[in-house]
Design a protein around this motif. Structure first.
Motif, PDB file in Angstrom:
ATOM      1  N   ASP A   1       0.804  -1.230   0.000  1.00 37.38           N
ATOM      2  CA  ASP A   1       0.000   0.000   0.000  1.00 37.38           C
ATOM      3  C   ASP A   1       0.833   1.274   0.000  1.00 37.38           C
ATOM      4  O   ASP A   1       0.436   2.286  -0.571  1.00 37.38           O
ATOM      5  CB  ASP A   1      -0.936   0.016   1.214  1.00 37.38           C
ATOM      6  N   VAL A   2       1.976   1.228   0.691  1.00 37.55           N
ATOM      7  CA  VAL A   2       2.767   2.446   0.835  1.00 37.55           C
ATOM      8  C   VAL A   2       3.910   2.495  -0.180  1.00 37.55           C
ATOM      9  O   VAL A   2       4.092   3.473  -0.893  1.00 37.55           O
ATOM     10  CB  VAL A   2       3.317   2.589   2.275  1.00 37.55           C
ATOM     11  N   LEU A   3       4.672   1.393  -0.264  1.00 30.50           N
ATOM     12  CA  LEU A   3       5.823   1.375  -1.183  1.00 30.50           C
ATOM     13  C   LEU A   3       5.427   0.991  -2.607  1.00 30.50           C
ATOM     14  O   LEU A   3       6.247   1.106  -3.526  1.00 30.50           O
ATOM     15  CB  LEU A   3       6.901   0.412  -0.675  1.00 30.50           C
ATOM     16  N   LYS A   4       4.183   0.513  -2.770  1.00 26.93           N
ATOM     17  CA  LYS A   4       3.662   0.118  -4.099  1.00 26.93           C
ATOM     18  C   LYS A   4       4.546  -0.959  -4.750  1.00 26.93           C
ATOM     19  O   LYS A   4       4.796  -0.931  -5.960  1.00 26.93           O
ATOM     20  CB  LYS A   4       3.568   1.323  -5.044  1.00 26.93           C
ATOM     21  N   LEU A   5       5.013  -1.934  -3.947  1.00 28.67           N
ATOM     22  CA  LEU A   5       5.853  -3.019  -4.485  1.00 28.67           C
ATOM     23  C   LEU A   5       5.003  -4.249  -4.738  1.00 28.67           C
ATOM     24  O   LEU A   5       4.012  -4.514  -4.038  1.00 28.67           O
ATOM     25  CB  LEU A   5       6.967  -3.370  -3.478  1.00 28.67           C
ATOM     26  N   LYS A   6       5.418  -5.012  -5.742  1.00 28.13           N
ATOM     27  CA  LYS A   6       4.794  -6.320  -5.962  1.00 28.13           C
ATOM     28  C   LYS A   6       5.414  -7.320  -4.989  1.00 28.13           C
ATOM     29  O   LYS A   6       6.464  -7.058  -4.398  1.00 28.13           O
ATOM     30  CB  LYS A   6       5.020  -6.773  -7.404  1.00 28.13           C
ATOM     31  N   LYS A   7       4.802  -8.477  -4.843  1.00 31.68           N
ATOM     32  CA  LYS A   7       5.303  -9.484  -3.907  1.00 31.68           C
ATOM     33  C   LYS A   7       6.756  -9.832  -4.213  1.00 31.68           C
ATOM     34  O   LYS A   7       7.104 -10.099  -5.361  1.00 31.68           O
ATOM     35  CB  LYS A   7       4.450 -10.756  -3.977  1.00 31.68           C
ATOM     36  N   GLY A   8       7.593  -9.835  -3.175  1.00 34.44           N
ATOM     37  CA  GLY A   8       8.986 -10.269  -3.318  1.00 34.44           C
ATOM     38  C   GLY A   8       9.932  -9.234  -3.893  1.00 34.44           C
ATOM     39  O   GLY A   8      11.136  -9.454  -3.927  1.00 34.44           O
ATOM     40  N   GLN A   9       9.397  -8.081  -4.375  1.00 37.43           N
ATOM     41  CA  GLN A   9      10.294  -7.079  -4.969  1.00 37.43           C
ATOM     42  C   GLN A   9      11.184  -6.441  -3.906  1.00 37.43           C
ATOM     43  O   GLN A   9      10.776  -6.272  -2.757  1.00 37.43           O
ATOM     44  CB  GLN A   9       9.487  -5.987  -5.683  1.00 37.43           C
ATOM     45  N   ARG A  10      12.402  -6.057  -4.327  1.00 37.43           N
ATOM     46  CA  ARG A  10      13.374  -5.462  -3.403  1.00 37.43           C
ATOM     47  C   ARG A  10      13.440  -3.945  -3.589  1.00 37.43           C
ATOM     48  O   ARG A  10      13.171  -3.438  -4.675  1.00 37.43           O
ATOM     49  CB  ARG A  10      14.775  -6.043  -3.654  1.00 37.43           C
ATOM     50  N   ALA A  11      13.820  -3.269  -2.514  1.00 34.91           N
ATOM     51  CA  ALA A  11      14.024  -1.817  -2.573  1.00 34.91           C
ATOM     52  C   ALA A  11      14.916  -1.415  -1.417  1.00 34.91           C
ATOM     53  O   ALA A  11      15.123  -2.190  -0.475  1.00 34.91           O
ATOM     54  CB  ALA A  11      12.690  -1.067  -2.494  1.00 34.91           C
TER      55      ALA A  11
END
Length: 1381
Positions: A729-739
């Motif tokens: 919801d906040v970082l708008k990442l898909k499952k498993g994505q790194r940042a």
């Protein structure tokens, strides 16, 4: 300025203010005010809107909104949407309408059908300032709603489109549209000056002005009203008025000794006033001065002004070394050489390594040799550029490799061999022997070796056992460490070139351009003493704050996204995370619950916070974490938090590593947790856990195992669920994505195989520490509060997310007890720190005082105004009265309606001086006087019974730009641009000048298309790229949107078409294909005469200001027309003409059958500004001849307004200038009694002219083709820029400048009879005079008007003829007015 209906002003402008805050606030405001129509007066509407706005804005923002409305700051924004709507165009009978891919309707029922057919039509162009509804489907058709916000029509269509947005079937864009235009409003944000004018030569017209202004206030008495009420007391009232004025404003000349300390006396008056009144005293004294009698770190001299608000490794094998190589030994080594003037574009040859080129390449790639040939060209041609090759060959790094089999390895070894045997220069020249194009082969290398070194055994150099293998592996390692991307790579002083710049032709141009651009950086450093001859230049470059150890485009990108960590609520824990928290609360609950790892377990403030995001049960997530931990262990500036983003649904089996990490962070001491987590991040640990090895096997000494196990084996995974929701919801990442989150900045999502290693974390840390981290930390330390590292992170995220401005200045003042006005802020509220440094008797003080007064009303300020006085003044420091038009809030009239707007008032002015009125407007404004009967150049209040009123109009906003040819790096002189719309492509056009490639175009708010002008410009050139525009850089159409009152400057690069490379725009033999009309800088109406061949027209240029000179100008024109049968076209400088003259000239043109055009040019901001009106006008006579007129005009004659012509000027037009760009008449020398006044006969002028004549500027002929061809305009501007800084030079600007440049820009001397002037020429030569000029006589000081009647017999007849025409025109106008009534 054209304005709009009141409701628009009240609603549309605040919505644009909200949009500048954020698009979310814009739409919240629009939603809350969908229909506010009702029976309210202006003030009630205004109060309602302010109340609604206060729900979305802080108190300071609300004050700024009120100020913006007072400035009408968003008038241009709304107007730009109106212009865009007009190009649709709107369907008839619609007060609001929809546009769906070009089809328009105001019928909501038709939307469905138009949406279905939309894909068959082109999507509309969307602008940067467009308002796109959040959640719109970017792949769906675009619906643009044009409407007046807050109306019933808007509400109806808005609701229909919203339903489509919610279905995901449209992209919704909202634009302002106002079906009816309102009255004009007065703007603010400008200054008005009444300058005292010299009366040495009387230049006043004796024509009486009819007064019709009833308002006249002096010290509270309304004399206009009193005269109406008591007409029988008219004479007595006149006497009273005169007494009141003169009793308060007598102006007596001061002795020199009285002047010396005026600056200090003024400052003392200001400082003696109570603090609350001091700014008003300063404003009054500086703005009415004629009737009132730091250095150090800031670099301020006495008399200067300033305002501050919140004061915001590998060893390379160099081919050459400019500092030590013999071939450069004749070059100077002193860095001061950088400050020596040279011709534009010349690269200085200095024995310092200022410019360093690094080429990283794989020698086996195609076109490598072409790239190196460019580098070799730089070297061979003595371009002051240091080249590096050698260790940046990127070839195989295997241990036992045979150069007889691998071409890349062969080249490296051969290069090393030649370097050792001969030198690196010879090794570099080896590439000349490798064939261009195609791929390098071992055979190519062998051939070079056998030819240059026939006795060496090739296999011993190239083979597997070669001893010439040094630096082969290091080259690849260096390349990988830099992170610069795919090969080949070229870097200039460490800055990588773009891919498209690596084309061999492009590389040369770009490198030369970089050398020229960087030279100015070095010049500044030398000037400021930051770089000296004994400094190492490369060390100086490496110590710049922008230098980083590794280049990662993702980290270094200027397009950055930040989390909003500014919410101060204390949301902690993860319970019910998904269900009751909104976005900012989710953000803060994770931020406030985060546990961190650090190098040492202490309370040290760490300015860098990294959050590593990834699935730590996957190898890629663990690797990212492991690299972060490795970096964290090397730096005590860093703290490290972890957020898990699982790839699959959460279960005990899929989260072994993640749960172990989290449990250790929750239950163990910091040091134990750090050591345990380091183990968990290793692949062998994960593999063992997968096989069923118990997690306690990996425990480190000192761990509390039972506590750890209880947390690890807990059945609930609340923290994991909250992390999952946070990533989604906040970082708008898909499952498993790194940042990676770095002080709130989101770097990611990272690609699956993307490397983000320890060096990248170091790079991130370096950037934060250098740009913000250390400075924020030093401030936070002073607060002495807990959670200091958290505060640094949040403040950094907040400040870094703001638009970047200029660097803040740290200033310290030793003592402000006696020399400063101090106004303290309100306690307990955020305040702005404002420091002003000012000399109270300067032009800057006149502007600064009212600005500070307004700022003080808008925001809470801690204000200090320091007096920076000049001593020993020898003349009056201010010779003008000044008013600055600025109000903090909109004003209303007694009936609740808006006041017309702010105006500048000069009350209680002294009666005796002669004044001239000047406007001081923002750089991009082009204003003109539109309504006044008075001569604003000669205001003499003794002769004015009522008041002098003048109205100006903002006629145009200026679009400025700089243009360069990418092939030569030089401006394309004579290139023309046009500005227009799709339906009308040429509305205005302009010419590029050589100085900085500068051009300017007059425009208005709206969206405009910039093109090369049809004809030679677009035949020879094409647009290569553009910057600062509103269309993508690779777009052929350049769209520029003017949507505010600020300056707009664009950059355009052009390139010659391949088949036109040898052609020039300004070649002598070609004619400009002048299709379309030339509006060059103008849109004025002309008489509809049949189009004449340009050779058959006499083009005459003249300037005038003030009613007397306009009267002379009309007589000059009449004298020209009486003596020629050739068609005449007059060109007048519009900037200073009165409304009276502009109204009369069309009638005169019709009566006498001539053409005319009013030309305009705004004095460029980079060219030294003149402050006196007369000197500005002189500047316009000479400085812009190459850009004022279209290329189709071959010859232009300048004739002064106060001249009488007695011959056919066709003769002067056709005069042979013998190759000179212009011809002037020399000053007469026959009237002997004036010898003492001939200043050019002695001193500077006598030695400079060296026997040449000094020429008069009242009449001259210019061969514009030759003038442009030799860049005469650019040379004149260059010389002017150098000389005009000295106030004592160029005393007669228009005359001294061409005479000063006589050696560089030759003057053809015209025969003496072309200009006769009584002051300098004897009486006997008058009978042969072809023109008579009314020169000033320094001996007699005779008034102009008197001299004209006495000297020129026909002058009175001409004057009477013009007056009869004026009377006829006035009679016709009166008759028309009667008919209408």
């Amino acid at each position: 300025f054209p304005a709009y209906e009141t409701a628009t002003f009240i609603f549309s402008f605040p919505s644009e203010f909200m949009a500048e805050e954020s698009q979310e606030k814009f739409w919240d405001f629009v939603e809350a005010n969908q229909n506010i129509e009702g029976e309210h007066d202006d003030q009630a509407y205004y109060d309602l809107i302010m109340k609604r706005a206060s729900a979305l804005l802080s108190s300071v923002q609300l004050n700024m909104l009120k100020f913006a409305l007072s400035l009408r700051a968003y008038s241009a924004t709304v107007h730009s949407f109106q212009q865009i709507a007009s190009t649709e165009p709107p369907p008839s009978g619609c007060s609001a309408f929809l546009s769906i891919h070009g089809e328009k309707t105001c019928d909501a029922e038709k939307l469905e059908a138009l949406l279905k057919s939309a894909p068959q039509r082109t999507k509309p162009y969307l602008f940067k300032g467009d308002h796109k509804y959040p959640g719109s489907n970017p792949d769906a058709p675009v619906v643009i709603l044009y409407a007046q916000f807050g109306t019933a029509d808007f509400q109806k269509l808005h609701q229909v489109i919203l339903s489509k947005v919610n279905e995901g079937s449209v992209t919704y864009v909202l634009r302002h549209y106002l079906p009816s235009r309102g009255k004009k409003v007065y703007l603010s944000g400008y200054g008005v000056e009444l300058a005292i004018k010299s009366q040495e030569y009387k230049a006043k017209d004796d024509t009486q002005v009819q007064e019709n202004d009833p308002v006249d206030e002096v010290q509270g008495f309304l004399f206009g009203k009193l005269k109406t009420l008591y007409p029988e007391l008219k004479e007595q009232l006149k006497e009273l008025r005169k007494h009141l004025v003169e009793s308060t404003n007598e102006m007596a000349p001061l002795k020199v000794w009285q002047m010396q300390d005026l600056s200090f006396q003024t400052a003392a008056r200001i400082l003696a006033a109570p603090a609350v009144d001091a700014l008003n005293v300063m404003k009054d004294l500086s703005q009415n001065f004629p009737t009132k009698f730091f250095k150090g770190t800031l670099g301020l001299q006495p008399g200067d002004s300033a305002l501050f608000i919140n004061g915001l490794h590998i060893d390379l094998d160099w081919i050459n070394n400019l500092e030590t190589d013999y071939r450069y030994s004749s070059w100077p080594s002193n860095v001061q050489e950088l400050l020596r003037p040279t011709f534009p574009g010349v690269i200085r040859q200095i024995r310092k390594n200022f410019h360093n080129l690094v080429i990283i390449l794989d020698p086996t790639q195609e076109n490598t040799v072409e790239l190196l040939s460019v580098a070799e060209m730089f070297y061979a041609n003595n371009i002051p550029l240091r080249l590096v090759i050698g260790l940046v060959f990127v070839v195989s790094d295997e241990d036992d490799i045979d150069g007889m089999q691998d071409a890349g390895v062969a080249l490296v070894r051969a290069y090393n061999y030649i370097t050792e045997e001969v030198d690196s220069q010879n090794a570099f020249e080896m590439f000349n022997h490798v064939p261009v194009g195609g791929r390098l082969s071992v055979g190519d290398v062998v051939k070079v070796l056998e030819k240059k070194f026939p006795y060496v055994e090739v296999s011993s150099v190239l083979g597997a056992d070669s001893s010439y293998d040094s630096n082969r592996k290091e080259g690849r390692a260096y390349y990988e460490q830099t992170g610069v991307g795919p090969l080949p790579v070229v870097m200039y002083n460490g800055i990588p070139y773009q891919r498209e710049q690596l084309d061999p032709d492009e590389l040369e141009t770009v490198t030369m351009q970089k050398i020229l651009e960087t030279t100015s950086f070095y010049q500044r450093a030398v000037y400021l003493g930051e770089l000296a001859t004994d400094h190492d230049v490369v060390d100086f470059i490496m110590n710049q704050p922008s230098v980083v150890p590794r280049i990662n485009p993702r980290v270094l990108s200027t397009s950055r996204t930040y989390l909003d960590l500014s919410d101060t609520s204390k949301y902690e824990g993860f319970l019910n995370f998904n269900f009751f928290l909104d976005h900012p609360q989710k953000l803060m609950s994770v931020a406030n619950s985060m546990n961190y790892m650090t190098k040492k377990d202490d309370a040290y403030i760490r300015p860098v916070t990294f959050w590593v995001v990834g699935d730590f049960d996957k190898p890629s997530g663990r690797q990212l974490l492991y690299d972060a931990i490795k970096h964290m262990k090397t730096s005590n500036n860093v703290r490290l938090g972890m957020i898990n983003n699982p790839s699959a649904d959460v279960s005990a089996e899929t989260t072994r590593v993640t749960r172990a990490i989290w449990s250790a962070m929750q239950t163990q001491t910091a040091n134990n947790a750090k050591n345990f987590i380091t183990k968990m991040a290793k692949e062998e640990t994960a593999a063992a856990l997968q096989k069923g090895v118990d997690v306690s096997e990996f425990a480190v000494g000192g761990m509390d195992l039972s506590l750890f196990k209880s947390a690890y084996e807990a059945s609930k995974f609340n923290f994991l669920l909250s992390h999952t929701a946070y990533c989604r919801d906040v970082l708008k990442l898909k499952k498993g994505q790194r940042a990676v989150i770095s002080n709130g900045r989101i770097i990611g999502p990272l690609e699956e195989a993307e490397v983000f290693n320890q060096d990248d974390f170091l790079l991130l840390e370096s950037i934060i520490l250098k740009t913000s981290g250390e400075r924020i930390k030093s401030k936070v330390q002073n607060f002495g509060i807990e959670e200091d590292s958290d505060l640094v992170m949040k403040v950094d995220a907040l400040l870094s997310s703001q638009p970047k401005g200029e660097a803040r200045v740290e200033y310290g003042f030793a003592d402000d007890r006696y020399s400063a006005v101090k106004i303290r802020p309100k306690e307990g509220d955020v305040y702005f720190d404002v420091v002003a440094v000012v000399d109270p008797v300067t032009r800057e003080a006149q502007k600064l005082a009212p600005l500070l007064l307004v700022i003080k009303q808008l925001v809470n300020v801690n204000l200090r105004v320091f007096m920076n006085c000049q001593s020993k003044l020898s003349e009056m420091p201010l010779k003008s009265f000044y008013r600055y038009v600025l109000e903090p809030e909109v004003a209303f009239q007694a009936d609740g309606s808006f006041s017309p707007g702010p105006i500048a008032k000069f009350l209680d002015m002294p009666q005796s001086p002669l004044f001239t009125l000047n406007l001081n407007t923002p750089e991009s404004w082009m204003v003109e006087s539109v309504h006044t009967r008075y001569d604003l150049d000669n205001i003499y209040l003794q002769e004015v019974e009522n008041i002098v009123a003048a109205e100006y109009e903002l006629e145009h906003l200026l679009l400025e730009g700089h243009c360069f040819d990418v092939s030569s790096g030089q401006p394309p002189r004579g290139l023309q641009f046009t500005l227009g719309t799709e339906s009308e492509p040429v509305i205005v056009d302009t010419i590029v000048m050589a100085n900085l490639g500068y051009f300017q175009l007059k425009a208005n708010p709206g969206a405009w298309i910039l093109k090369l002008r049809k004809g030679r410009s677009d035949e020879i050139y094409k647009i290569y790229s553009h910057d600062g525009t509103d269309s993508p850089a690779d777009s052929d159409d350049i769209v520029v949107v003017l949507n505010n009152f600020k300056s707009r400057i664009i950059k355009v690069k052009v390139q010659k078409k391949p088949d036109k490379f040898s052609e020039e725009l300004l070649s002598d033999g070609t004619e400009e294909n002048d299709t379309g009309f030339w509006n060059s800088l103008t849109r004025c109406s002309k008489t509809e005469e049949p189009k004449q061949d340009k050779e058959d027209t006499i083009n005459i240029f003249s300037v005038a200001s003030g009613h007397l000179y306009e009267r002379f100008l009309r007589i000059m024109m009449l004298s020209v027309l009486k003596h020629t049968k050739t068609p005449v076209k007059f060109w007048f400088l519009k900037n200073y003409l009165s409304p009276t003259f502009k109204e009369f000239i069309p009638h005169m043109a019709k009566e006498y059958g001539f053409q005319y055009e009013l030309v305009q040019y705004k004095w460029p901001r980079w060219l030294h500004q003149q402050t006196e009106k007369q000197r500005i006008i002189w500047g316009y006579k000479i400085l812009f001849l190459d850009v004022l007129f279209p290329l189709a005009v071959d010859k232009i004659l300048f004739v002064d307004a106060d001249q009488i012509v007695r011959t056919d000027l066709k003769e002067l037009r056709d005069f042979d200038l013998e190759g000179a760009p212009y011809g002037y008449t020399p000053f007469c020398e026959s009237r002997r009694e004036m010898d003492g006044y001939r200043f050019w006969k002695s001193g500077y002028w006598a030695s400079h002219l060296a026997g040449r004549k000094y020429h008069i500027s009242a009449l001259y002929v210019v061969d514009l083709k030759k003038f442009r061809k030799i860049a005469a305009g650019d040379r004149l501007r260059g010389q002017y820029q150098g000389l005009s800084q000295d106030p004592n030079s160029l005393s007669n600007l228009d005359q001294d400048l061409p005479n000063n440049m006589i050696h560089q820009v030759p003057i053809k001397s015209l025969p003496q009879e072309w200009l006769w002037c009584e002051t300098w020429c004897d009486d006997s030569s008058k009978k042969s005079a072809k023109t008579i000029d009314l020169c000033n006589n320094p001996m007699t000081k005779e008034p102009k008007l008197q001299a004209a009647v006495r000297i020129v017999a026909e002058w009175t007849d001409y004057d009477q003829e013009i007056k009869r025409l004026q009377a006829r025109i006035q009679d016709r106008a009166n008759h028309m007015a009667k008919c209408l009534t």
